[in-house]
Design an enzyme around this catalytic site. Structure first.
Site, PDB file in Angstrom:
ATOM      1  N   HIS A 179       0.816  -1.208   0.000  1.00  0.00           N
ATOM      2  CA  HIS A 179       0.000   0.000   0.000  1.00  0.00           C
ATOM      3  C   HIS A 179       0.853   1.263   0.000  1.00  0.00           C
ATOM      4  O   HIS A 179       0.633   2.174  -0.802  1.00  0.00           O
ATOM      5  CB  HIS A 179      -0.926   0.000   1.216  1.00  0.00           C
ATOM      6  CG  HIS A 179      -1.881   1.149   1.237  1.00  0.00           C
ATOM      7  ND1 HIS A 179      -3.084   1.130   0.566  1.00  0.00           N
ATOM      8  CD2 HIS A 179      -1.806   2.364   1.840  1.00  0.00           C
ATOM      9  CE1 HIS A 179      -3.709   2.279   0.751  1.00  0.00           C
ATOM     10  NE2 HIS A 179      -2.949   3.043   1.532  1.00  0.00           N
ATOM     11  N   HIS A 195       3.082   6.056  -1.900  1.00  0.00           N
ATOM     12  CA  HIS A 195       3.769   7.172  -1.257  1.00  0.00           C
ATOM     13  C   HIS A 195       5.288   7.044  -1.337  1.00  0.00           C
ATOM     14  O   HIS A 195       5.992   7.466  -0.419  1.00  0.00           O
ATOM     15  CB  HIS A 195       3.341   7.268   0.215  1.00  0.00           C
ATOM     16  CG  HIS A 195       1.873   7.483   0.407  1.00  0.00           C
ATOM     17  ND1 HIS A 195       1.241   8.668   0.081  1.00  0.00           N
ATOM     18  CD2 HIS A 195       0.901   6.656   0.867  1.00  0.00           C
ATOM     19  CE1 HIS A 195      -0.043   8.570   0.351  1.00  0.00           C
ATOM     20  NE2 HIS A 195      -0.277   7.365   0.829  1.00  0.00           N
ATOM     21  N   LYS A 243      -4.811  10.208  -8.914  1.00  0.00           N
ATOM     22  CA  LYS A 243      -4.624  10.408  -7.474  1.00  0.00           C
ATOM     23  C   LYS A 243      -4.673  11.914  -7.254  1.00  0.00           C
ATOM     24  O   LYS A 243      -3.715  12.634  -7.571  1.00  0.00           O
ATOM     25  CB  LYS A 243      -3.273   9.844  -7.032  1.00  0.00           C
ATOM     26  CG  LYS A 243      -2.928  10.097  -5.560  1.00  0.00           C
ATOM     27  CD  LYS A 243      -3.304   8.935  -4.681  1.00  0.00           C
ATOM     28  CE  LYS A 243      -2.802   9.130  -3.247  1.00  0.00           C
ATOM     29  NZ  LYS A 243      -3.216   8.062  -2.336  1.00  0.00           N
TER      30      LYS A 243
END
Length: 315
Positions: A179, A195, A243
């Protein structure tokens, strides 16, 4: 006189209430994370090891949108020293993990023996770094981790690599590492997680990702990003899915990011934790969300850079 006094007291209560609502800087963790920052010898140097071009500010986009104005005609990364990346053990082993996962949630992950070996080698390399050794030492001092390095490795493996359900009615389809560092898509309409700057660069290089521009940091836009910033707020599309706002450290090593988020994770028990810290010239929130005993997500939320928060505090 009484009216003035009451007005003054009301103003004082309002001001004190505003200050009370602001989270205080966690000085202990700021000190630790700055120590880890100094120990991060594998961190890539802006303008030397990589070059970024932040370009224009991205506009507002609804979650799930496939249409967005592009405020950056060029890639974010105009240059990265890939030879150096591949010659740094933790980066090299980290990159081998990036293709081990199904992009979409709802698809059960299958971990092969080869992939288990890659995870083990990566964790072993991370544990050999001074960054993770210092983080481990701190966690032992707080009673949050065993001093035994094998048990600490198992703890890291559980937090970052243990598979769990992110989408109902499926087999285990996600983990903290996937993730945070790899990224996922949900229902084909939403990018979640993602990220990490190395994954961003590699996906951009392979034309799977299109950088759309930076996102503003302050309401008045006084603090604009530049090519030396080590944290950025970004907008991008990945495999055609947008995003609207993402954030990531830039140039930092995987061991640094794993270390600081592991510390925040283990030092708190709430489902969602936000810690305000000062690292190098930046003030940021570190956001960590739990998924039971595993990591759900973790990311930095930059509040100010170039030591602006220091000058504001001085005034």
């Amino acid at each position: 006189m009484a009216v003035r006094l009451c007005g003054f007291l009301l103003l004082a209560v309002l001001v004190s209430g505003l200050h009370a609502s602001r989270p205080a800087v966690n000085q202990e963790l700021s000190n630790l994370f700055n120590e880890l920052w100094r120990l991060d010898v594998n961190r890539m140097k802006p303008g030397i090891d990589y070059t970024i071009s932040v370009q224009g500010r991205a506009g507002y986009v609804n979650q799930g949108s496939h249409v967005v104005l592009d405020h950056a005609s060029l890639p974010l990364f105009s240059n990265v020293n890939e030879n150096k990346l591949r010659n740094i053990t933790t980066f090299s082993l980290f990159m081998k993990l990036l293709d081990n996962y199904e992009r979409s949630t709802g698809i059960t992950e299958r971990v092969t023996p080869e992939e288990l070996t890659e995870i083990n080698l990566f964790l072993d390399a991370v544990l050999e770094t001074q960054v993770m050794k210092r983080a481990h030492q701190y966690l032992v001092s707080k009673g949050k981790s065993s001093s035994d390095s094998r048990q600490f490795k198992n703890q890291l493996n559980l937090i970052w690599f243990h598979l769990y359900h992110r989408q109902r009615n499926t087999g285990p389809d996600s983990c903290g590492f996937e993730h945070v560092f790899v990224g996922e898509t949900k229902s084909g309409t939403e990018v979640i997680g993602f990220h990490n700057w190395v994954q961003f660069f590699l996906q951009e290089k392979n034309s799977h990702l299109d950088y759309k521009g930076y996102q503003g940091y302050t309401a008045r836009d006084q603090d604009l990003p530049d090519q030396d910033d080590h944290v950025l707020k970004l907008q991008f599309s990945w495999h055609g899915v947008v995003k609207p706002v993402g954030s990531a450290f830039i140039g930092t090593s995987p061991e640094f990011e794993m270390a600081i988020f592991t510390v925040v994770f283990l030092m708190n028990t709430e489902r969602s934790t936000t810690v305000l810290v000062n690292i190098d010239q930046c003030q940021m929130e570190l956001v960590v969300v739990r998924k039971g005993r595993c990591l759900g997500t973790a990311y930095p939320n930059l509040l100010s850079s170039n030591s602006r928060h220091v000058s504001q505090h001085a005034h």
